[in-house]
Design a protein around this motif. Structure first.
Motif, PDB file in Angstrom:
ATOM      1  N   ALA A 123       0.937  -1.451  -0.103  1.00  0.00           N
ATOM      2  CA  ALA A 123      -0.040   0.415   0.273  1.00  0.00           C
ATOM      3  C   ALA A 123       0.861   1.122  -0.171  1.00  0.00           C
ATOM      4  N   PHE A 128       2.225  -0.938  -8.729  1.00  0.00           N
ATOM      5  CA  PHE A 128       2.350  -2.030  -9.623  1.00  0.00           C
ATOM      6  C   PHE A 128       1.399  -1.086 -11.095  1.00  0.00           C
ATOM      7  N   PHE A 130      -0.052  -3.483 -14.275  1.00  0.00           N
ATOM      8  CA  PHE A 130      -0.106  -5.022 -14.628  1.00  0.00           C
ATOM      9  C   PHE A 130      -0.184  -4.563 -16.894  1.00  0.00           C
ATOM     10  N   ASN A 134      -5.857  -3.626 -15.267  1.00  0.00           N
ATOM     11  CA  ASN A 134      -6.539  -4.338 -14.007  1.00  0.00           C
ATOM     12  C   ASN A 134      -7.580  -2.572 -13.611  1.00  0.00           C
ATOM     13  N   LEU A 135      -8.198  -1.267 -14.277  1.00  0.00           N
ATOM     14  CA  LEU A 135      -8.867  -0.417 -13.400  1.00  0.00           C
ATOM     15  C   LEU A 135     -10.257  -1.081 -14.054  1.00  0.00           C
ATOM     16  N   LEU A 136     -10.650  -0.174 -12.293  1.00  0.00           N
ATOM     17  CA  LEU A 136     -12.132  -0.860 -11.599  1.00  0.00           C
ATOM     18  C   LEU A 136     -12.502  -0.064 -12.973  1.00  0.00           C
ATOM     19  N   ARG A 143     -11.406   7.881  -9.627  1.00  0.00           N
ATOM     20  CA  ARG A 143     -11.570   7.469  -8.464  1.00  0.00           C
ATOM     21  C   ARG A 143     -10.427   5.785  -8.549  1.00  0.00           C
ATOM     22  N   LEU A 147      -7.291   4.997  -5.587  1.00  0.00           N
ATOM     23  CA  LEU A 147      -7.736   3.397  -5.298  1.00  0.00           C
ATOM     24  C   LEU A 147      -6.730   2.820  -3.719  1.00  0.00           C
ATOM     25  N   PRO A 148      -5.411   3.367  -4.525  1.00  0.00           N
ATOM     26  CA  PRO A 148      -4.254   2.720  -3.158  1.00  0.00           C
ATOM     27  C   PRO A 148      -4.511   3.784  -1.941  1.00  0.00           C
ATOM     28  N   ARG A 196      -2.010   5.473 -10.820  1.00  0.00           N
ATOM     29  CA  ARG A 196      -2.560   5.200  -9.626  1.00  0.00           C
ATOM     30  C   ARG A 196      -1.133   3.953  -9.156  1.00  0.00           C
TER      31      ARG A 196
ATOM     32  N   TYR B   8     -19.055   4.375   0.644  1.00  0.00           N
ATOM     33  CA  TYR B   8     -19.022   5.061  -0.332  1.00  0.00           C
ATOM     34  C   TYR B   8     -18.881   3.068  -1.413  1.00  0.00           C
ATOM     35  N   ARG B 293     -11.472 -10.543  -9.884  1.00  0.00           N
ATOM     36  CA  ARG B 293     -10.141  -9.785 -10.422  1.00  0.00           C
ATOM     37  C   ARG B 293     -10.313  -8.072  -9.689  1.00  0.00           C
ATOM     38  N   LEU B 297      -7.123  -7.145  -7.327  1.00  0.00           N
ATOM     39  CA  LEU B 297      -6.248  -5.912  -7.524  1.00  0.00           C
ATOM     40  C   LEU B 297      -6.316  -4.910  -6.244  1.00  0.00           C
ATOM     41  N   SER B 300      -3.730  -6.369  -4.421  1.00  0.00           N
ATOM     42  CA  SER B 300      -2.064  -5.741  -4.271  1.00  0.00           C
ATOM     43  C   SER B 300      -1.770  -4.345  -4.090  1.00  0.00           C
ATOM     44  N   LEU B 301      -2.610  -3.723  -3.835  1.00  0.00           N
ATOM     45  CA  LEU B 301      -3.040  -2.158  -3.704  1.00  0.00           C
ATOM     46  C   LEU B 301      -2.438  -2.024  -2.595  1.00  0.00           C
ATOM     47  N   GLY B 302      -3.326  -3.111  -1.808  1.00  0.00           N
ATOM     48  CA  GLY B 302      -2.552  -3.074  -0.114  1.00  0.00           C
ATOM     49  C   GLY B 302      -3.761  -3.045   0.642  1.00  0.00           C
ATOM     50  N   ALA B 303      -4.666  -3.684   0.033  1.00  0.00           N
ATOM     51  CA  ALA B 303      -6.285  -3.891   0.941  1.00  0.00           C
ATOM     52  C   ALA B 303      -5.212  -4.406   1.992  1.00  0.00           C
ATOM     53  N   LEU B 411      -5.793 -11.778  -9.998  1.00  0.00           N
ATOM     54  CA  LEU B 411      -4.694 -11.021 -11.149  1.00  0.00           C
ATOM     55  C   LEU B 411      -5.639 -11.638 -12.272  1.00  0.00           C
TER      56      LEU B 411
END
Ligand SMILES: Nc1ncnc2c1ncn2[C@@H]1O[C@H](COP(=O)(O)OP(=O)(O)OP(=O)(O)O)[C@@H](O)[C@H]1O
Ligand SMILES: [Mg+2]
Lengths: 268, 414
Positions: A123, A128, A130, A134-136, A143, A147-148, A196, B8, B293, B297, B300-303, B411
């Protein structure tokens, strides 16, 4: 998250592109280079093994990999399919743990880290990028980039400001920021993904085939972005199997059958 | 992960596919809705009894004998049971009332002046008969609004001072007051006359049809009613045709019926809530698989594990709370429909009973007012709590499954 990682100095902000690739090396710059050498490397792995246990038997994906990456370096890893590039990348990105061997991340050995410690590390210290972006989907660019920050205890008030700055540094026009991520082009998507990766000002940027899903022209644009990041002092490890792509890096590592073959510098 | 992030994410997830969200929460809506509907109606019924009877009426004991109660019996009761502050006798006579234009059947209640007060009867115009009327056996009458309508066309007709003919002898009576009765109230179709007037001019008998005893505050009226009945039975030699009820007992009986009724409803609702909860779990499992996925993600972003668990738990709790909110609204609407039905049935029953000229001495409690559903804050709170609990119980497994996913594998998931 352990205290030792927390107290590490954070790098300069995203935008502060420090133009240090001057043709003549001034004495001041040489001093800085020496200081860098003494500083602990961002990545320091030693004799790394990774064995996958499958029903069909065990697969030795990495067989004693050692590697150092210093702050500000741009390293490309190349190798044929199945050679262990992604396996190595997952370990470097703290998504996976080696079966044996040591991994010092910014000087701290992380084999004792719990899953949540590793999550905290990802975090705050690792960005990363990819191959498949890997976008939402159905979510705005802002947004997506924010996210991170959700997972790094960033105050709500700062998030949008930082996301805008990161998107801007990627050269994305401001009117796109509130668009949904599935409404933009592939090249734009990958630049959003890089924004991101940068938002938390990470110590290390990891990119696994970032141009793999892009055509040559857009791929070039994305690579130029990485070059800019390198010039701004970012530490980057990039995986590719295209020599053109690797040519941008300072150093190319060849990996084959889970072993690093040779390391060459790549002075342009 | 901050609370606002959770809100949210939950909002985003729930609004992403509204149709799916609505279908998923149907079980919860029905479960919560039926409980809210029932508790509102039952609450309304209880309110109605309390309003109708008034607080003092909890001290009331209703006595009737098929062959009538003699004045001497009443006096003896008073002497033997000092627990009664007063015992008021009344005559109920079915008579014809007519004006020059119309004619109707009705119940004439003959009682002493204090009776109306004790029965909590209020007037909308005019006055009740008084001691003078009683002494003179005056030909005065106080009408329920239903009779006013039958005879004069409208409940609101100004009838005080008008003359009408009552009873077998068709004597002329003067209307001195109108009872402020609601359509389902018993007194709506009754007329009140002085006791002496009833005895002399309408029934031709001295006997009371029923008596109403008021026990002193603090007296156990259930037990008092039993002793009263025993006393009357001993005098008669058997207990045939003797009815003694305490209002409290009737209230408690009604309460018991209502609580066993609500237990049944709660059982049915629980089943539908469990089914609803399983629906939520099913939806959440689908959700987790579909969003593999995204989960990869986020990790990998730190959750952290906890972040993922919280996100999906919040979503399932959110789902259940939305279901609960709809359930509360629909339940409340349904309670009005239910109450209207119960009111309709009750007034139909009462009309039938009155048409058959039954002696209503022991059915005084038969509701004489409308049920107005009440939604108690407690039941809303409980509903919300139950929904949250369902969300937690049925959301935990899918959330844990999401949290346990391997980021690399997820992923890669297509
Ligand atoms: N989760 C896994 N379970 C079992 N074996 C695996 C797993 N992941 C990778 N491997 C195996 O490990 C070896 C290295 O795989 P890896 O994905 O690191 O290769 P790569 O260099 O990234 O290849 P590519 O260029 O195709 O992406 C391969 O033989 C692969 O089959
Ligand atoms: Mg790979």
């Amino acid at each position: 998250m352990t205290a030792s990682v927390k107290t590490l100095p954070t790098e300069m902000p995203v935008l502060q592109a420090k133009e240090q690739t001057l043709p003549t090396e001034m004495p001041a710059l040489q001093a800085e280079k020496q200081a860098l050498q003494k500083e602990k490397p961002v990545i320091d792995i030693f004799n790394l093994h990774r064995i996958y246990q499958t029903k069909a038997g065990s697969i030795q994906a990495l067989r004693g990999v050692s590697l150092q990456v210093h702050r500000g370096e741009y390293v490309a890893i190349m190798g044929p399919s199945g050679s262990g590039k992604s396996t190595l990348m997952n370990i470097l990105g703290c998504l996976d743990k080696p079966t044996s061997g040591k991994y010092y991340f910014q000087g701290t050995e992380i084999s004792g880290y719990s899953a949540d410690d590793m999550a905290d590390l990802r975090a705050t210290r690792i960005g990363f990028v990819f191959q498949s972006f890997n976008l939402l989907p159905r979510t705005s660019l802002l947004r997506n980039v924010m996210l991170p920050l959700v997972y790094s205890a960033c105050p709500l008030s700062q998030r949008e400001k930082r996301a805008r700055a990161a998107l801007k540094s990627m050269g994305l026009p401001e009117q796109l920021y509130s668009h949904k991520s599935n409404e933009i082009s592939g090249g734009q998507m990958q630049r959003v993904a890089i924004a991101r990766a940068l938002i938390n000002n990470p110590a290390l940027i990891l990119a696994d085939e970032p141009t793999g899903n892009l055509d040559t022209a857009t791929g070039e644009m994305v690579l130029e972005t990485f070059a800019q990041l390198k010039r701004a002092g970012r530490t980057i490890v990039l995986i590719t199997h295209e020599p053109d792509v690797a040519a941008h890096a300072d150093r190319i590592l060849w990996i084959r059958d889970g072993l690093i073959l040779e390391g060459g510098t790549n002075e342009a | 992960m901050k609370l606002r992030d959770l809100f949210y994410e939950t909002w985003f997830a729930l609004t992403a596919s509204k149709a799916r969200t609505l279908l998923t929460i149907l079980g919860i809506v029905i479960g919560i809705g039926s409980v809210i509907a029932m508790t509102s109606v039952i609450g309304g019924m209880q309110n109605m009894y309390v309003n109708e009877l008034g607080l003092n009426q909890a001290q009331m004991v209703q006595i009737s004998k098929s062959n009538g109660i003699l004045e001497s019996e009443l006096q003896q009761l008073k002497l033997s049971f000092p627990e009664y502050d007063s015992i008021l006798g009344s005559q109920l006579t079915s008579i014809t009332a007519s004006t020059s234009a119309k004619e109707t059947m009705m119940m004439a209640v003959g009682a002493k002046p204090g009776y109306a007060n004790a029965m909590n009867i209020k007037l909308s115009s005019g006055r009740m008969h008084n001691d003078d009327d009683e002494k003179q056996a005056a030909r005065v009458v106080v009408l329920g609004r239903g009779i006013v309508r039958s005879l004069y066309g409208s409940e609101d007709a100004d009838v005080v001072g008008k003359t009408l003919r009552l009873g077998n002898n068709a004597e002329n009576f003067t209307v001195i007051g109108v009872i402020d009765s609601s359509p389902t109230a018993q007194e709506h179709n009754q007329a009140f006359v002085p006791l002496a007037t009833s005895q002399i001019r309408l029934s031709g008998s001295k006997n009371y049809d029923s008596a109403t005893g008021m026990a002193t505050e603090g007296i156990n009226t259930i037990e008092l009613a039993q002793r009263t009945k025993a006393f009357l039975s001993e005098r008669q030699g058997n207990d045939e045709g003797i009815y003694v009820y305490s209002m409290k007992e009737l209230l408690e009986q009604a309460n018991m019926v209502m609580s066993s009724f609500s237990a049944m409803i709660i059982a049915i609702a629980s089943i539908s809530l469990v089914v609803g909860g399983i629906g939520i779990m099913n939806m959440m499992l689908t959700n987790v698989t579909e969003r593999t996925r995204e989960i990869g993600l986020r990790k990998s972003l730190g959750a952290r594990t906890g972040d993922v668990i919280r996100q999906f738990m919040a979503e399932s709790i959110g789902l259940c709370l939305v279901g609960g909110a709809f359930g509360i609204v629909f339940g409340y609407l349904a309670s009005w429909i239910l109450a209207a039905l119960v009111n309709l049935i009750q007034s139909a029953e009462k009309n039938a009973a009155q048409a058959e000229q039954l002696v209503i001495g022991d059915s005084t409690l038969a509701t004489s007012a409308q049920i107005i559903p009440v939604i108690e804050p407690v039941s809303v709170l409980v509903a919300v709590g139950v929904c949250a609990l369902i969300g937690i119980v049925f959301g935990f497994y899918p959330a844990r499954r999401a949290a346990k996913m391997d980021p690399i594998e997820s992923l890669r998931y297509q």
